[in-house]
Scaffold this active site. Structure first.
Site, mmCIF file in Angstrom:
data_model
loop_
_atom_site.group_PDB
_atom_site.id
_atom_site.type_symbol
_atom_site.label_atom_id
_atom_site.label_comp_id
_atom_site.label_asym_id
_atom_site.label_seq_id
_atom_site.Cartn_x
_atom_site.Cartn_y
_atom_site.Cartn_z
ATOM 1 N N ASP A 47 -95.162 43.417 -111.776
ATOM 2 C CA ASP A 47 -96.423 42.913 -112.116
ATOM 3 C C ASP A 47 -96.342 41.579 -112.895
ATOM 4 O OD1 ASP A 47 -97.542 44.873 -110.719
ATOM 5 O OD2 ASP A 47 -97.992 46.376 -112.497
ATOM 6 N N TYR A 75 -86.792 51.146 -116.546
ATOM 7 C CA TYR A 75 -87.756 50.430 -117.424
ATOM 8 C C TYR A 75 -87.791 50.941 -118.742
ATOM 9 C CZ TYR A 75 -89.433 49.617 -112.504
ATOM 10 O OH TYR A 75 -89.315 49.362 -111.142
ATOM 11 N N ASP A 89 -103.267 48.949 -117.227
ATOM 12 C CA ASP A 89 -102.453 47.999 -118.179
ATOM 13 C C ASP A 89 -103.429 47.416 -119.166
ATOM 14 O OD1 ASP A 89 -103.584 45.879 -116.592
ATOM 15 O OD2 ASP A 89 -101.660 45.627 -115.630
ATOM 16 N N ARG A 181 -97.314 52.158 -114.663
ATOM 17 C CA ARG A 181 -99.015 52.344 -115.039
ATOM 18 C C ARG A 181 -99.337 53.719 -114.658
ATOM 19 N NH1 ARG A 181 -102.103 48.204 -111.989
ATOM 20 N NH2 ARG A 181 -100.183 47.938 -110.482
#
Length: 301
Positions: A47, A75, A89, A181
């Site tokens: 993103d 992540y 987000d 997310r």
């Protein structure tokens, strides 16, 4: 007559430590320009506000992109508790709030439901196609969609920090197609406190580490110089999850022409997907069939 692409026939991987505020496509375009490369692509979109590993494939390395896309990735991300947003987000509008703040024991207990083979509904603002159109385009027009759940393999999901009552830091290792997310959103729902991702960083992807990445500032500063070329990793790195077989000198031309040829293999099963090398260089990827390789992708470098 097709127009010839401008640029160099250069092949390999450039790992970029992507900053926030830029799309993955823009990073690829910057690298293609800086390397003066004919062809470039990336293995796994981040993103715009996410940071970390963006592995950019150049030339023949673009043929190995699927193997990096399929590889495990890790992540680290900060979750804001107490608020749900329409994008899941920090860029979105707050659509629900909660004063509930679970303790660390409750959080750790809830994480178990998100490990292993799970089903995950993508965010409304995502690139999933709905009736031929990207979901985020419909979402921008105010349309709410019932997106289908998708399978995801989560190898590990752990709590690594609790800086304050409103924030937790998680680290996740997962397979392809995962939405961090969605993990934050669904965890917030499971805990009854609502949540969204505040920040996200990909720390590794397959064989590529963020610590080995170049910054966009370096890409700009070293553009079109041998110093930038020196950061290029060989295309063979993209094949590290496949077994390697060696091909004979007389097999090289046959394989590159897409024909089956003899290879030397150890500990490889009949029907397994492998890559063939000659003097350390990738020649082809294909199916091993008892002493022969049936190529499916060939490399010309």
């Amino acid at each position: 007559m097709a127009r010839r692409r401008k640029g160099r026939d250069i092949s390999g991987w450039l790992v970029v430590d992507k900053p926030a505020g830029i799309t993955s496509t823009a990073v690829v375009n910057k690298v293609r320009w800086a390397m003066d490369a004919k062809k470039a692509g990336h293995a796994g979109t981040l993103d715009p506000e996410a940071t970390g590993v963006l592995a950019v494939a150049l030339g023949e390395a673009t043929k190995t992109v699927p193997y990096i896309t399929d590889a495990l990735k890790a992540y680290t991300f900060t979750v804001r508790l107490g608020q749900a947003t329409n994008t899941d987000d920090a860029d979105g509008e707050v659509i629900a709030t909660s004063d509930l703040r679970p303790d660390e024991t409750e959080i750790k207990a809830a994480l178990g439901a998100f490990v292993g083979d799970i089903m995950q509904v993508p965010p409304q603002f995502s690139a999933v196609k709905v009736d031929g159109e990207r979901a985020y385009k419909k979402a921008r027009d105010g349309e709410e969609m019932a997106l289908a759940a998708r399978p995801l393999w989560v190898e590990e999901l752990v709590l690594v920090d609790r800086p304050d009552a409103d924030h937790i830091v998680l680290e996740m290792t997962c397979g392809k197609g995962g939405y961090v997310r969605s993990i934050a959103r669904d965890l917030g729902d499971a805990l009854g406190c609502k949540a969204h991702v505040k920040s996200l960083r990909r720390i590794w992807s397959g064989p590529f580490q963020a610590t080995d990445g170049v910054t966009l500032e370096q890409v700009d500063a070293l553009a079109k110089t041998p110093d930038l070329d020196a950061h290029l990793q060989p295309l063979e790195v993209g094949l590290s999850d496949l077994p390697e077989v060696r091909c004979l000198a007389e097999s090289v031309a046959k394989l590159r022409n897409g024909n089956p040829a003899s290879v030397i293999a150890t500990d490889v099963e009949f029907g397994e997907e492998v890559w063939a090398s000659f003097e350390g260089k990738a020649i082809a990827v294909g199916t091993y069939r008892g002493g022969e390789l049936q190529p499916s992708r060939v490399f010309v470098v």
